[in-house]
Motif scaffolding. Structure first.
Motif, mmCIF file in Angstrom:
data_model
loop_
_atom_site.group_PDB
_atom_site.id
_atom_site.type_symbol
_atom_site.label_atom_id
_atom_site.label_comp_id
_atom_site.label_asym_id
_atom_site.label_seq_id
_atom_site.Cartn_x
_atom_site.Cartn_y
_atom_site.Cartn_z
ATOM 1 N N LYS A 109 11.379 28.498 11.069
ATOM 2 C CA LYS A 109 10.698 27.375 11.043
ATOM 3 C C LYS A 109 10.702 26.698 12.194
ATOM 4 N N LEU A 110 9.692 25.987 12.554
ATOM 5 C CA LEU A 110 9.616 25.091 13.911
ATOM 6 C C LEU A 110 10.075 23.754 13.542
ATOM 7 N N TYR A 111 10.684 23.212 14.557
ATOM 8 C CA TYR A 111 11.433 21.977 14.392
ATOM 9 C C TYR A 111 11.094 20.839 15.505
ATOM 10 N N VAL A 139 19.702 19.012 16.415
ATOM 11 C CA VAL A 139 19.379 18.274 15.379
ATOM 12 C C VAL A 139 17.835 18.094 15.226
ATOM 13 N N GLY A 140 17.249 18.288 14.290
ATOM 14 C CA GLY A 140 15.760 18.029 14.197
ATOM 15 C C GLY A 140 15.339 18.034 12.757
ATOM 16 N N GLY A 162 7.399 17.290 8.718
ATOM 17 C CA GLY A 162 8.363 16.308 7.923
ATOM 18 C C GLY A 162 9.572 17.212 6.900
ATOM 19 N N GLY A 163 10.336 16.554 6.780
ATOM 20 C CA GLY A 163 11.276 17.206 5.861
ATOM 21 C C GLY A 163 12.705 16.967 6.257
ATOM 22 N N GLN A 164 13.694 17.540 5.508
ATOM 23 C CA GLN A 164 15.261 17.380 5.601
ATOM 24 C C GLN A 164 15.832 17.662 7.034
ATOM 25 N N ARG A 165 16.371 16.453 7.614
ATOM 26 C CA ARG A 165 17.092 16.727 8.941
ATOM 27 C C ARG A 165 18.065 17.603 8.816
ATOM 28 N N TRP A 189 21.642 23.924 8.672
ATOM 29 C CA TRP A 189 22.502 23.205 7.666
ATOM 30 C C TRP A 189 21.975 21.931 7.413
ATOM 31 N N ALA A 190 21.774 21.559 6.032
ATOM 32 C CA ALA A 190 21.274 20.124 5.882
ATOM 33 C C ALA A 190 22.278 19.223 6.373
ATOM 34 N N VAL A 191 21.881 18.105 7.212
ATOM 35 C CA VAL A 191 22.837 16.960 7.737
ATOM 36 C C VAL A 191 22.940 15.875 6.667
ATOM 37 N N PRO A 192 24.097 15.490 6.039
ATOM 38 C CA PRO A 192 24.302 14.498 5.074
ATOM 39 C C PRO A 192 23.688 13.129 5.762
#
Length: 323
Positions: A30-32, A66-67, A72-75, A97-100
């Motif tokens: 994916k592009l971030y 980090v991005g 849009g979407g989950q960091r 990995w999703a960042v809390p």
């Protein structure tokens, strides 16, 4: 988009911010949009072409970000095989990995490369057992500051950290080191460094050394090992050839020398998943405290590398691609 690109190998002076085409997402990617990019000591080797893998020009340094997904979407925090010093990156889904919400960009970046390295140094390579003595070379650095905390958490009987200034030694002790040693003692004579490590351990040899300098620090650390002790080497910060190790020297004390390179874990994503799940949970609940080392504008990337090479930093250095 803006990115840091090098067209020749060298020191920090070869780092230039330029406009380059945006990356394209391949299969499984994916592009971030990058909110923060991580800086690592390995990056200084990469731009010199002095690291383990040969580099090709031109290149955009950077192995972590980090991005959020474009649109849009989950960091997330992710690992890359290059290209991280940029406004946008293409990342593999298996290496993000999703960042809390409770974990900051800087904390997440402390974990994804340096944290997973510390985790695997102790768990996978050294096989830390409860009660063992652990020496962490550069205990106030990105990997070292986390390794000190993890060693204490996982039952090390004594943790000894090396650090190059009184302020860094104090930080290592705040993070959990029982004692600290100045690595400059190895400059003239590795035997002096061996003696200092053993003195910090009550006159006894040590069980584990996590070593990333090379040269005399490597030699002095190896001599400090107890029978069945393990030295895990994962860096070459001194830019010196590490001395050869005669087999007889290992046999006489039943010592072991192991190498570690996180790139091999990237080829086995399950190994990274185990470490990241553990590290993110500990950081979110406050039981692991990554050390922030400074946030630099992308335009000041040369300063970040110069500060890192001059040992003026502690903890994790990051870049802001929006500045």
């Amino acid at each position: 988009m803006r990115a840091v690109q090098i067209t020749e190998f060298g020191g920090p002076g070869v780092l230039n911010v330029v406009d380059v085409p945006e990356p394209e997402a391949g299969d499984g990617q994916k592009l971030y949009d990058v909110s923060t990019a991580g800086v690592n000591f390995a990056d200084t080797h990469q731009i010199e072409n002095s690291y383990l893998a040969a580099q090709q020009l031109p290149l955009i340094p950077g192995a972590e970000f980090v991005g959020t997904p474009v649109g849009g979407g989950q960091r997330v925090v992710g690992l890359l095989d290059g290209g991280g010093y940029a406004e946008r990156v293409a990342a593999n889904d298996r290496l993000t990995w999703a960042v809390p919400d409770a974990v900051s960009d800087e904390q997440a970046l402390s974990l994804v490369l340096q944290g997973t390295t510390a985790w695997h140094l102790l768990r996978t390579s050294a096989h830390l057992a409860e009660g063992e003595t652990v020496v962490v070379i550069a205990g106030a650095g990105g990997v070292g500051s986390l390794a000190v905390q993890l060693a204490r958490r996982w039952g090390a009987g004594r943790v000894i950290a090396t650090a190059s200034s009184p302020e860094k030694r104090a930080l290592a002790e705040e993070l959990g080191a029982h004692a600290t040693v100045d690595p400059a003692l190895a400059d003239d004579d590795p035997k002096q460094f061996t003696g200092a490590l053993r003195e910090a351990n009550g006159g006894k040899p040590v069980d584990i050394v996590l070593e990333m300098t090379g040269g005399n620090v490597f030699s002095g650390s190896l001599s400090a090992l107890a029978p069945f002790g393990r030295l895990v080497t994962y860096g070459m910060a001194a830019r010196q050839e590490t001395p050869s190790v005669p087999p007889g020297m290992l046999m006489q004390k039943s010592r072991a020398v192991l190498g570690f390179w996180l790139a091999h874990c990237m080829a086995r994503p399950d190994m990274l998943d185990a470490a990241m799940t553990d590290l993110l949970a500990m950081t979110a609940d406050g039981s692991l405290k990554p050390v922030a080392g400074g946030r630099y504008p992308l335009s000041n990337v040369k300063d970040a590398h110069q500060d890192l090479l001059a040992r003026r930093t502690t903890g994790k250095l990051v870049l802001d691609p929006r500045r």
